[in-house]
Design a protein around this motif. Sequence first.
Motif, short mmCIF file in Angstrom:
data_model
loop_
_atom_site.label_atom_id
_atom_site.label_comp_id
_atom_site.label_asym_id
_atom_site.label_seq_id
_atom_site.Cartn_x
_atom_site.Cartn_y
_atom_site.Cartn_z
N HIS A 199 0.91 -1.07 0.04
CA HIS A 199 0.10 -0.06 -0.19
C HIS A 199 0.96 1.39 -0.09
CE1 HIS A 199 -3.07 -2.75 2.30
NE2 HIS A 199 -3.02 -3.05 0.91
N HIS A 200 1.78 1.26 0.77
CA HIS A 200 2.75 2.41 0.63
C HIS A 200 3.45 2.55 -0.44
CE1 HIS A 200 5.76 5.09 2.65
NE2 HIS A 200 6.91 4.43 2.00
N THR A 201 3.99 1.66 -0.94
CA THR A 201 4.72 1.80 -2.38
C THR A 201 3.75 2.29 -3.36
OG1 THR A 201 6.26 0.19 -1.79
CG2 THR A 201 5.93 0.56 -3.97
N ILE A 202 2.49 1.63 -3.44
CA ILE A 202 1.51 2.10 -4.49
C ILE A 202 1.19 3.66 -4.54
CG2 ILE A 202 -0.83 1.63 -5.22
CD1 ILE A 202 -0.65 -1.30 -4.43
N ARG A 203 0.97 3.92 -3.20
CA ARG A 203 0.52 5.32 -3.07
C ARG A 203 1.64 6.36 -3.37
NH1 ARG A 203 -2.94 3.48 1.93
NH2 ARG A 203 -4.98 3.54 0.99
N GLU A 204 2.95 5.76 -2.82
CA GLU A 204 4.12 6.61 -3.25
C GLU A 204 4.22 6.84 -4.45
OE1 GLU A 204 8.34 6.29 -0.78
OE2 GLU A 204 7.83 4.56 -2.01
N TYR A 550 4.36 -2.19 13.19
CA TYR A 550 3.13 -1.78 13.68
C TYR A 550 2.92 -0.26 12.64
CZ TYR A 550 0.23 1.51 16.81
OH TYR A 550 -0.72 2.13 17.20
N ARG A 551 3.83 0.22 12.19
CA ARG A 551 3.48 1.57 11.19
C ARG A 551 2.97 1.12 9.85
NH1 ARG A 551 6.64 4.40 7.75
NH2 ARG A 551 8.51 3.41 8.06
N PHE A 552 3.51 -0.09 9.45
CA PHE A 552 2.94 -0.27 8.07
C PHE A 552 1.64 -1.20 7.94
CE2 PHE A 552 7.24 0.59 6.65
CZ PHE A 552 6.91 1.25 5.55
N ALA A 553 1.33 -1.70 9.38
CA ALA A 553 0.07 -2.47 9.63
C ALA A 553 -1.03 -1.50 9.14
CB ALA A 553 -0.21 -2.99 10.83
N THR A 554 -0.93 -0.23 9.07
CA THR A 554 -2.25 0.51 8.82
C THR A 554 -1.94 1.48 7.74
OG1 THR A 554 -1.06 1.94 10.41
CG2 THR A 554 -2.82 0.70 11.35
N ALA A 555 -1.04 1.09 7.01
CA ALA A 555 -0.85 1.73 5.78
C ALA A 555 -1.73 1.68 4.66
CB ALA A 555 0.76 1.42 5.12
#
Length: 555
Positions: A199-204, A550-555
Amino acid sequence: MTKIVIVGGVAGGASAAARARRLSEDAQIIMFERGEHVSFANCGLPYHIGGDIQDRSKLLLQTPQSFLARFNVDVRVMSEVVAIDRAAKSVTVRNQLDGTQYQESYDVLLLSPGAAPITPPIPGLDNPLTHSLRNIPDMDRIIQSLQSRQVKHATVVGGGFIGLEMMEAFHQLGIQTTLLELGEQVMAPVDREMAGFAHHTIREQGVDLRLNTALSSVEYVAEQGQLLLSLSSNQQLQAEQLQTDLLIMAIGVRPETALAEQAGLQLGETGGIWVNSQMQTSDPAIYAVGDAVEERDFVTDTPSLVPLAGPANRQGRMAADNMLGRNQHYQGTQGTAICKIFDLAIASTGRNEKQLRAAGTHYQKVYVHTASHASYYPGAETVSFKLLFEPETGKILGAQAAGKDGVDKRIDIIAVAQRAGMTVEQLQHLELTYAPPFGSAKDVINQAAFVAHNLMVGDSHAIHLDEIDSLSDDQLLLDVRNPGELDSQGFIDGAINIPVDQLRERMDELPKDKEIIIYCQVGLRGNVAYRQLVNRGYKARNLLGGYRTYRFATA
């Protein structure tokens, strides 16, 4: 002379035909394919659309002519098998070009019909701007749409492998892209916190990713050459409208079983064609392989559907052996898979946590985030790795990994270890290649096994990310990172900060009547702090995977 009739080519059918000929020069082998291409690289289709594979002909692995020349297989394309007469041991074949039909007899029959894209009952999907991607003609139609009109925006529905690959293909072509996913995450084979890296990479990359979002209707606006999509989600009080120039439906596939059903063959619990370990259906003269069959899960021995090319190829080979009198048994599917998402790779093998929980399996999990090779050598990337295992026996249940380098290597190692019956304890002793450009003296796999073994023997006591937001008054949250990391990386509200290198001198600041919940960035310093505290009589637990998980669990 044995007469083998094969229905469907591509991975399973074509593999069976080639293997059967290698075993017997005398067998008569006929392969029917309802499309025009008998053997093509369907996994490569999105990469041709996106331009990574420039030459379309590279996707065509075999033609009817090459199959005949090399394997002496009678390949009949544009020929659909529409019925099976089990009593007469014959099939009815329809010529797709002129509509004529004829019968063909068989001694043994192999079904390899594959799986078809799921088309949900959404109003308005039948329009010239909506496509799915299963074969070469589908790919050609998508490319034609891109070439014949100006596509500024594309929408992909579904966050599975095809959906993610099509999203990247459109982005690579400079097309603004929206990805819709009905669930809370993309890539269902991995768990939510691991999907967070995707999710983080896609949005980035600037893709409009919308999770928990459903496509409820489609309106074709012919005069503008566009589609008007109606979207709904739990967060919206009313439907949102989205204009798009091209729509790709990629919400999944279902096994093609109509032919088998009409012939009275048994279906399995999951809806695929039932087969035994020799790939025989309920009719001993009929075999089935590939995406259409129900397989046995390697870990749980329960029925499953796994539409992957690797299992289909192996099943085709084994079915050919057995059709010609050998005794080969398929030993289950692990579901080992990997997906490229821009510069990120995400891979998995075995069962995920969702599946284990649903099955009532007792399991434990660990996370490590460590370098793909020696961190001091240029180019090292973080591999985020999750290992699932039985805490009593150390049996490996599954693994997931995400990162920019070295992900395939680690998941492949676990896939082999799992199939070999190795335990977590044995993973500690794996001796893997090490030189600074390639690995570390303690590989990712070793480190995960060390953490898991510590849990099993009681050398550490863990807490997981889903427990952090519901701590009681009898627990205290301790962040053992350096203060600068809190500013740059973020932190969990309510934590007190004592860097691990100051902990021995400042331990008296912590109450002994509370359980100390420790976290650092990835879990390593947290374990050091944990040992210091418990050795001094404190009750403590360490957050496995640290703040990064913890942080990436809600990305």
